[in-house]
Design a protein around this motif. Structure first.
Motif, PDB file in Angstrom:
ATOM      1  N   THR A  46      60.737  47.614  16.319  1.00 40.60           N
ATOM      2  CA  THR A  46      59.505  47.314  17.052  1.00 40.60           C
ATOM      3  C   THR A  46      59.472  48.073  18.376  1.00 40.60           C
ATOM      4  O   THR A  46      60.514  48.497  18.882  1.00 40.60           O
ATOM      5  CB  THR A  46      59.379  45.808  17.372  1.00 40.60           C
ATOM      6  OG1 THR A  46      60.393  45.451  18.310  1.00 40.60           O
ATOM      7  CG2 THR A  46      59.495  44.955  16.116  1.00 40.60           C
ATOM      8  N   PHE A  47      58.265  48.194  18.942  1.00 39.25           N
ATOM      9  CA  PHE A  47      58.145  48.864  20.230  1.00 39.25           C
ATOM     10  C   PHE A  47      58.804  48.040  21.329  1.00 39.25           C
ATOM     11  O   PHE A  47      59.355  48.592  22.285  1.00 39.25           O
ATOM     12  CB  PHE A  47      56.680  49.133  20.569  1.00 39.25           C
ATOM     13  CG  PHE A  47      56.528  49.987  21.793  1.00 39.25           C
ATOM     14  CD1 PHE A  47      56.821  51.348  21.747  1.00 39.25           C
ATOM     15  CD2 PHE A  47      56.142  49.439  22.999  1.00 39.25           C
ATOM     16  CE1 PHE A  47      56.716  52.142  22.881  1.00 39.25           C
ATOM     17  CE2 PHE A  47      56.023  50.228  24.137  1.00 39.25           C
ATOM     18  CZ  PHE A  47      56.310  51.576  24.077  1.00 39.25           C
ATOM     19  N   MET A 126      73.112  47.441  18.806  1.00 36.33           N
ATOM     20  CA  MET A 126      73.147  47.120  17.379  1.00 36.33           C
ATOM     21  C   MET A 126      73.485  45.644  17.156  1.00 36.33           C
ATOM     22  O   MET A 126      72.929  45.011  16.256  1.00 36.33           O
ATOM     23  CB  MET A 126      74.106  48.037  16.649  1.00 36.33           C
ATOM     24  CG  MET A 126      73.588  49.453  16.571  1.00 36.33           C
ATOM     25  SD  MET A 126      74.628  50.500  15.557  1.00 36.33           S
ATOM     26  CE  MET A 126      73.377  51.434  14.702  1.00 36.33           C
ATOM     27  N   GLU A 127      74.387  45.092  17.961  1.00 31.05           N
ATOM     28  CA  GLU A 127      74.721  43.674  17.830  1.00 31.05           C
ATOM     29  C   GLU A 127      73.525  42.788  18.137  1.00 31.05           C
ATOM     30  O   GLU A 127      73.311  41.767  17.491  1.00 31.05           O
ATOM     31  CB  GLU A 127      75.884  43.305  18.764  1.00 31.05           C
ATOM     32  CG  GLU A 127      77.229  43.730  18.259  1.00 31.05           C
ATOM     33  CD  GLU A 127      78.352  43.403  19.232  1.00 31.05           C
ATOM     34  OE1 GLU A 127      78.078  42.839  20.319  1.00 31.05           O
ATOM     35  OE2 GLU A 127      79.510  43.712  18.900  1.00 31.05           O
ATOM     36  N   ASP A 128      72.733  43.183  19.135  1.00 34.97           N
ATOM     37  CA  ASP A 128      71.561  42.392  19.522  1.00 34.97           C
ATOM     38  C   ASP A 128      70.354  42.667  18.630  1.00 34.97           C
ATOM     39  O   ASP A 128      69.333  41.995  18.764  1.00 34.97           O
ATOM     40  CB  ASP A 128      71.201  42.665  20.982  1.00 34.97           C
ATOM     41  CG  ASP A 128      72.267  42.149  21.943  1.00 34.97           C
ATOM     42  OD1 ASP A 128      73.089  41.300  21.525  1.00 34.97           O
ATOM     43  OD2 ASP A 128      72.278  42.587  23.104  1.00 34.97           O
ATOM     44  N   GLY A 129      70.435  43.661  17.741  1.00 28.57           N
ATOM     45  CA  GLY A 129      69.372  43.940  16.780  1.00 28.57           C
ATOM     46  C   GLY A 129      68.246  44.817  17.292  1.00 28.57           C
ATOM     47  O   GLY A 129      67.232  44.984  16.616  1.00 28.57           O
ATOM     48  N   PHE A 130      68.395  45.401  18.480  1.00 19.71           N
ATOM     49  CA  PHE A 130      67.357  46.299  18.997  1.00 19.71           C
ATOM     50  C   PHE A 130      67.349  47.607  18.227  1.00 19.71           C
ATOM     51  O   PHE A 130      66.311  48.226  18.051  1.00 19.71           O
ATOM     52  CB  PHE A 130      67.570  46.621  20.482  1.00 19.71           C
ATOM     53  CG  PHE A 130      67.769  45.411  21.351  1.00 19.71           C
ATOM     54  CD1 PHE A 130      66.968  44.294  21.214  1.00 19.71           C
ATOM     55  CD2 PHE A 130      68.757  45.386  22.300  1.00 19.71           C
ATOM     56  CE1 PHE A 130      67.143  43.186  22.010  1.00 19.71           C
ATOM     57  CE2 PHE A 130      68.943  44.279  23.102  1.00 19.71           C
ATOM     58  CZ  PHE A 130      68.140  43.174  22.957  1.00 19.71           C
ATOM     59  N   VAL A 131      68.523  48.032  17.806  1.00 17.95           N
ATOM     60  CA  VAL A 131      68.690  49.278  17.057  1.00 17.95           C
ATOM     61  C   VAL A 131      69.227  48.914  15.677  1.00 17.95           C
ATOM     62  O   VAL A 131      70.201  48.168  15.565  1.00 17.95           O
ATOM     63  CB  VAL A 131      69.670  50.231  17.783  1.00 17.95           C
ATOM     64  CG1 VAL A 131      69.987  51.442  16.934  1.00 17.95           C
ATOM     65  CG2 VAL A 131      69.099  50.653  19.129  1.00 17.95           C
ATOM     66  N   VAL A 132      68.591  49.432  14.619  1.00 15.52           N
ATOM     67  CA  VAL A 132      69.007  49.093  13.256  1.00 15.52           C
ATOM     68  C   VAL A 132      69.707  50.242  12.541  1.00 15.52           C
ATOM     69  O   VAL A 132      70.362  50.030  11.526  1.00 15.52           O
ATOM     70  CB  VAL A 132      67.808  48.615  12.408  1.00 15.52           C
ATOM     71  CG1 VAL A 132      67.275  47.300  12.943  1.00 15.52           C
ATOM     72  CG2 VAL A 132      66.723  49.666  12.370  1.00 15.52           C
TER      73      VAL A 132
END
Length: 146
Positions: A46-47, A126-132
């Motif tokens: 997402t943005f 990546m752990e926080d899910g901002f980057v997949v």
């Protein structure tokens, strides 16, 4: 003015209070190029995740952050078609899955320290899910390909 005084108008500058000045000497200080460069190409769903990743990059990478570039799905797919290579978009990927891409670059003087900071930043995102999804360049050639 040039004919009578041998002063070119391009060398005159207006100073404060309307006085004229002549540049007689210029000194440029050019820093050396950084010895350490890191680059990562990342994919965000997402943005809002893009914005969060930017603030995380500023926080975690700090003084070594040199570039943070944003691209959408269409731009990356056009670049891949033009260069005839696949970077992050596979044939079966759908635009709606993860439509935002980031190129994060760092420059510094200590490659080991800079690499460690980049890895901590990527791990956090990546752990926080901002980057997949993402690619961390392993050498200069991969960096140029990105």
């Amino acid at each position: 003015l040039h004919m009578f005084t041998k002063i070119s108008l391009s060398h005159l500058h207006i100073l404060n209070k309307g006085t004229l000045g002549i540049i007689t000497k210029i000194a440029l200080s050019c820093p050396k190029l950084p010895t350490s460069r890191q680059a990562a190409l990342l994919q965000c769903p997402t943005f809002n995740d893009v914005r969060t990743t930017l603030s995380t990059a500023k926080e975690k990478l700090g003084e070594i952050l040199s570039a943070f570039e944003f691209m959408d799905y269409e731009v990356v797919s056009l670049v891949q078609q033009q260069q005839q290579q696949t970077v992050l978009i596979e044939e079966e990927d759908d635009e709606s899955d993860n439509p935002f891409f980031l190129l994060v670059e760092t420059q510094g003087s200590n490659s080991e320290h800079d690499r460690e900071k980049m890895e901590q930043f990527l791990e956090c995102c990546m752990e926080d899910g901002f980057v997949v999804n993402g690619i961390l360049a392993q050498d200069g050639k991969q960096m140029e390909e990105m």
